[in-house]
Design a protein around this motif. Structure first.
Motif, PDB file in Angstrom:
ATOM      1  N   TYR A 243     -12.977 -11.950  -0.695  1.00 43.89           N
ATOM      2  CA  TYR A 243     -11.837 -11.282  -1.321  1.00 43.89           C
ATOM      3  C   TYR A 243     -10.762 -10.978  -0.273  1.00 43.89           C
ATOM      4  N   MET A 244      -9.500 -11.113  -0.682  1.00 42.02           N
ATOM      5  CA  MET A 244      -8.402 -10.599   0.128  1.00 42.02           C
ATOM      6  C   MET A 244      -8.309  -9.101  -0.125  1.00 42.02           C
ATOM      7  N   VAL A 245      -8.117  -8.320   0.924  1.00 42.84           N
ATOM      8  CA  VAL A 245      -8.117  -6.867   0.779  1.00 42.84           C
ATOM      9  C   VAL A 245      -6.984  -6.247   1.597  1.00 42.84           C
ATOM     10  N   GLY A 246      -6.783  -4.950   1.337  1.00 42.84           N
ATOM     11  CA  GLY A 246      -5.918  -4.141   2.191  1.00 42.84           C
ATOM     12  C   GLY A 246      -4.434  -4.407   2.051  1.00 42.84           C
ATOM     13  N   GLY A 247      -3.762  -4.391   3.202  1.00 45.61           N
ATOM     14  CA  GLY A 247      -2.302  -4.447   3.220  1.00 45.61           C
ATOM     15  C   GLY A 247      -1.713  -5.703   2.615  1.00 45.61           C
ATOM     16  N   ALA A 248      -2.396  -6.825   2.755  1.00 44.03           N
ATOM     17  CA  ALA A 248      -1.864  -8.066   2.192  1.00 44.03           C
ATOM     18  C   ALA A 248      -1.760  -7.976   0.678  1.00 44.03           C
TER      19      ALA A 248
ATOM     20  N   ARG B 296     -12.195   3.038   2.568  1.00 42.38           N
ATOM     21  CA  ARG B 296     -10.810   2.878   3.035  1.00 42.38           C
ATOM     22  C   ARG B 296     -10.025   4.166   2.823  1.00 42.38           C
ATOM     23  N   ASP B 297      -8.855   4.235   3.466  1.00 49.55           N
ATOM     24  CA  ASP B 297      -8.126   5.503   3.504  1.00 49.55           C
ATOM     25  C   ASP B 297      -7.407   5.833   2.204  1.00 49.55           C
ATOM     26  N   LEU B 298      -6.541   4.951   1.740  1.00 53.17           N
ATOM     27  CA  LEU B 298      -5.692   5.227   0.587  1.00 53.17           C
ATOM     28  C   LEU B 298      -5.983   4.256  -0.552  1.00 53.17           C
ATOM     29  N   THR B 299      -5.744   4.721  -1.759  1.00 52.68           N
ATOM     30  CA  THR B 299      -6.005   3.873  -2.922  1.00 52.68           C
ATOM     31  C   THR B 299      -5.156   2.606  -2.887  1.00 52.68           C
ATOM     32  N   ILE B 300      -3.944   2.694  -2.375  1.00 53.96           N
ATOM     33  CA  ILE B 300      -3.070   1.513  -2.343  1.00 53.96           C
ATOM     34  C   ILE B 300      -3.572   0.480  -1.348  1.00 53.96           C
ATOM     35  N   ASN B 301      -4.481   0.889  -0.451  1.00 56.30           N
ATOM     36  CA  ASN B 301      -5.090  -0.041   0.497  1.00 56.30           C
ATOM     37  C   ASN B 301      -6.502  -0.435   0.078  1.00 56.30           C
ATOM     38  N   SER B 302      -6.905  -0.009  -1.108  1.00 50.50           N
ATOM     39  CA  SER B 302      -8.277  -0.266  -1.588  1.00 50.50           C
ATOM     40  C   SER B 302      -8.281  -1.196  -2.787  1.00 50.50           C
ATOM     41  N   ILE B 303      -7.367  -2.141  -2.796  1.00 50.73           N
ATOM     42  CA  ILE B 303      -7.293  -3.142  -3.856  1.00 50.73           C
ATOM     43  C   ILE B 303      -7.734  -4.482  -3.267  1.00 50.73           C
TER      44      ILE B 303
ATOM     45  N   PHE C 129      -9.292  -6.531  -8.161  1.00 50.84           N
ATOM     46  CA  PHE C 129     -10.429  -5.618  -8.277  1.00 50.84           C
ATOM     47  C   PHE C 129      -9.936  -4.278  -7.759  1.00 50.84           C
ATOM     48  N   ASP C 130      -9.784  -3.306  -8.653  1.00 47.10           N
ATOM     49  CA  ASP C 130      -9.089  -2.062  -8.330  1.00 47.10           C
ATOM     50  C   ASP C 130      -9.877  -0.849  -8.858  1.00 47.10           C
ATOM     51  N   PRO C 131     -11.033  -0.558  -8.265  1.00 45.61           N
ATOM     52  CA  PRO C 131     -11.870   0.527  -8.800  1.00 45.61           C
ATOM     53  C   PRO C 131     -11.294   1.919  -8.572  1.00 45.61           C
ATOM     54  N   TYR C 132     -10.314   2.058  -7.673  1.00 43.25           N
ATOM     55  CA  TYR C 132      -9.801   3.393  -7.349  1.00 43.25           C
ATOM     56  C   TYR C 132      -8.335   3.568  -7.774  1.00 43.25           C
ATOM     57  N   HIS C 133      -7.877   2.694  -8.670  1.00 42.92           N
ATOM     58  CA  HIS C 133      -6.570   2.827  -9.328  1.00 42.92           C
ATOM     59  C   HIS C 133      -5.410   2.779  -8.331  1.00 42.92           C
ATOM     60  N   GLY C 134      -5.533   1.877  -7.369  1.00 39.40           N
ATOM     61  CA  GLY C 134      -4.455   1.710  -6.401  1.00 39.40           C
ATOM     62  C   GLY C 134      -3.194   1.155  -7.007  1.00 39.40           C
TER      63      GLY C 134
ATOM     64  N   GLN D 224      -2.061   1.682  -9.976  1.00 42.60           N
ATOM     65  CA  GLN D 224      -1.406   2.801 -10.658  1.00 42.60           C
ATOM     66  C   GLN D 224      -0.654   3.670  -9.658  1.00 42.60           C
ATOM     67  N   ASP D 225      -1.237   3.908  -8.483  1.00 39.51           N
ATOM     68  CA  ASP D 225      -0.561   4.728  -7.475  1.00 39.51           C
ATOM     69  C   ASP D 225       0.609   3.986  -6.840  1.00 39.51           C
ATOM     70  N   LEU D 226       0.520   2.668  -6.752  1.00 34.85           N
ATOM     71  CA  LEU D 226       1.683   1.899  -6.294  1.00 34.85           C
ATOM     72  C   LEU D 226       2.850   2.094  -7.247  1.00 34.85           C
ATOM     73  N   GLN D 227       2.567   2.045  -8.525  1.00 39.81           N
ATOM     74  CA  GLN D 227       3.614   2.215  -9.522  1.00 39.81           C
ATOM     75  C   GLN D 227       4.173   3.628  -9.516  1.00 39.81           C
ATOM     76  N   ALA D 228       3.299   4.612  -9.239  1.00 43.36           N
ATOM     77  CA  ALA D 228       3.731   6.015  -9.215  1.00 43.36           C
ATOM     78  C   ALA D 228       4.301   6.414  -7.869  1.00 43.36           C
ATOM     79  N   ARG D 229       4.267   5.501  -6.889  1.00 41.54           N
ATOM     80  CA  ARG D 229       4.752   5.766  -5.528  1.00 41.54           C
ATOM     81  C   ARG D 229       4.012   6.962  -4.916  1.00 41.54           C
ATOM     82  N   LEU D 230       2.673   6.882  -4.946  1.00 40.07           N
ATOM     83  CA  LEU D 230       1.830   7.958  -4.428  1.00 40.07           C
ATOM     84  C   LEU D 230       0.938   7.458  -3.306  1.00 40.07           C
ATOM     85  N   LEU D 231       0.807   8.274  -2.260  1.00 38.85           N
ATOM     86  CA  LEU D 231      -0.160   8.050  -1.188  1.00 38.85           C
ATOM     87  C   LEU D 231      -1.328   8.998  -1.462  1.00 38.85           C
ATOM     88  N   ARG D 232      -2.431   8.441  -1.966  1.00 43.41           N
ATOM     89  CA  ARG D 232      -3.568   9.249  -2.387  1.00 43.41           C
ATOM     90  C   ARG D 232      -4.841   8.737  -1.708  1.00 43.41           C
ATOM     91  N   HIS D 233      -5.693   9.669  -1.248  1.00 45.66           N
ATOM     92  CA  HIS D 233      -6.939   9.269  -0.604  1.00 45.66           C
ATOM     93  C   HIS D 233      -7.906   8.707  -1.638  1.00 45.66           C
TER      94      HIS D 233
END
Length: 427
Positions: A4-9, A91-98, A111-116, A118-127
């Motif tokens: 799987y490709m993960v993280g920042g990419a 991983r640290d943030l949900t947006i990095n856990s996709i 594959f987005d079990p932690y709703h990253g 959704q947080d990208l769309q809401a512009r949220l940095l969430r653990h």
């Protein structure tokens, strides 16, 4: 084996941002299988391999268990039984856990079990999970991402968690090299001020950089600083450095240039007499504590001591201008002097109502240096030697007399050219 490709990419692709590096996680494989496929091992603390052709990193899925204080206090466990969801949970943030992969038709599957997403769309940095609290480096990373993604906000529950980590002393155990690495990367982001605002809000700034934290609430003379507050001014200076696309040496010099104002005696405020030398002294302490690279600390030292004189350089006569250039070591290190001038421009324009104002001091001093660099110093030295009587007992050795003659020649040249340089002097 599943890859799987993960993280920042994945995150940047979803945001429509450029993707420069790809990180991959491999589920259901052993190190032996990776070696059989031609992957090259590079991981020292956990299994990471380089692809035999692309040389991109492929890490085996792993979990982490806290075993001590600080970011190094972890036991890493990797096996074919570790699931993708378990890997993403560390991983640290949900947006990095996709994670993403391609299905049988070639279509991208997320594959987005932690709703990253959704947080990208809401512009949220969430653990991601409460295990965030186990690694204090994540506080710095959140602050850095806030500086990069300027329209994102830190989720309230994540900010509260970071405050608790600071209160429990986790930040005290960060190693200097990692602090500097994250600070340097944050300084190079689109809006560096946001990194320091996040660190200040959670209390980490007071621990990591008290020299910066104490600047808020320190008044300045409103005549030269309409923004009045020293901390506010510093943030404006850093953002001006980003606006001018300045390199790291300039941005660090901007960060350190007013350290001394935080130690100004209360009875002389809002004036800051002598803050330049106090800033230079505090800078040396910070540079040693964080192991700042030599080029950054040397440039910042000159800016701390000389930025006021460079601001006033349009009022200096030829002799004072030459002395300023010599103190800045501009003749031997012209490129560093260019960085010094840019940092001073950031300082001057990083003030309320000054963002779009010109800074002629930079052009004036740079042109003066360029012109003085064309002087034939060899001829001056030769003249000094020819005029020295053999066996004479002059009070100065040859080198000192040559330096003095060059100094005087530079002054004379500037005096002869004063009309030209006065045309670009500050108004």
């Amino acid at each position: 084996m599943q890859i799987y490709m993960v993280g920042g990419a994945v995150r940047d692709r979803l945001l429509g941002r450029p993707v420069n590096d790809h990180d991959w996680v491999v589920v259901g494989a052993t190190p032996e299988q990776m070696l059989e496929l031609g992957y090259l091992p590079v991981g020292r603390d956990f299994p990471v391999f380089l692809h035999p052709e692309t040389r991109e990193e492929y890490a085996l899925a792993r979990t982490e268990r806290k075993s001590g204080r600080g970011y190094r206090g972890f036991v890493v466990e990797s096996s074919p039984n570790v699931t993708l969801e378990e890997d993403l949970s560390r991983r640290d943030l949900t947006i990095n856990s996709i994670a993403s992969s391609a299905d049988s038709t070639g279509a991208t599957v997320l594959f987005d079990p932690y709703h990253g997403v959704q947080d990208l769309q809401a512009r949220l940095l969430r653990h991601v999970t409460d295990s965030f609290r186990e690694d204090p480096v994540r506080i710095l990373r959140v602050a850095r991402f806030a500086a990069r993604f300027t329209d994102f906000t830190v989720a309230p529950e994540t900010m509260q968690l970071m405050r608790e980590m600071v209160e429990h002393g986790e930040v005290d155990h960060l190693v200097p090299e990692r602090v500097w690495q994250e600070l340097a990367r944050g300084l190079m982001e689109a809006k560096p001020s946001r990194m320091f605002e996040v660190l200040r809000e959670c209390g980490a700034l007071q621990v990591l950089l008290p020299e910066v934290a104490r600047l808020w609430g320190v008044p300045q003379p409103p005549l030269h600083h309409p923004e009045v507050d020293t901390g506010v001014h510093l943030m404006m200076v850093l953002d001006m450095a980003a606006r001018l696309n300045a390199p790291l040496v300039v941005r660090f010099a901007c960060l350190a240039h007013d350290f001394g104002k935080g130690t100004t005696p209360a009875n002389i405020l809002p004036r800051h007499i002598g803050h330049e030398e106090r800033s230079a002294k505090l800078l040396r302490n910070v540079a040693e504590r964080l192991r700042v690279p030599v080029d950054c600390r040397e440039t910042a030292d000159v800016v701390a001591r000389e930025h006021g004189n460079i601001h006033r350089s349009g009022e200096l006569n030829a002799a004072a201008t030459v002395r300023l250039l010599e103190r800045c070591d501009a003749f031997r290190q012209p490129q560093r002097f260019a960085h010094i001038l840019q940092a001073c421009e950031c300082d001057a324009r990083g003030r309320k109502g000054m963002h779009d104002q010109p800074y002629p001091q930079r052009e004036r001093l740079w042109l003066a240096l360029q012109a003085l660099q064309q002087m034939d110093l060899g001829a001056i030295a030769q003249t000094v030697m020819q005029n020295t009587d053999v066996g004479s007992h002059l009070p100065q050795p040859d080198g000192a007399r040559i330096r003095q003659s060059i100094h005087q020649a530079r002054i004379a040249w500037l005096q002869a050219s004063c009309d030209h340089f006065n045309q670009i002097a500050p108004q």
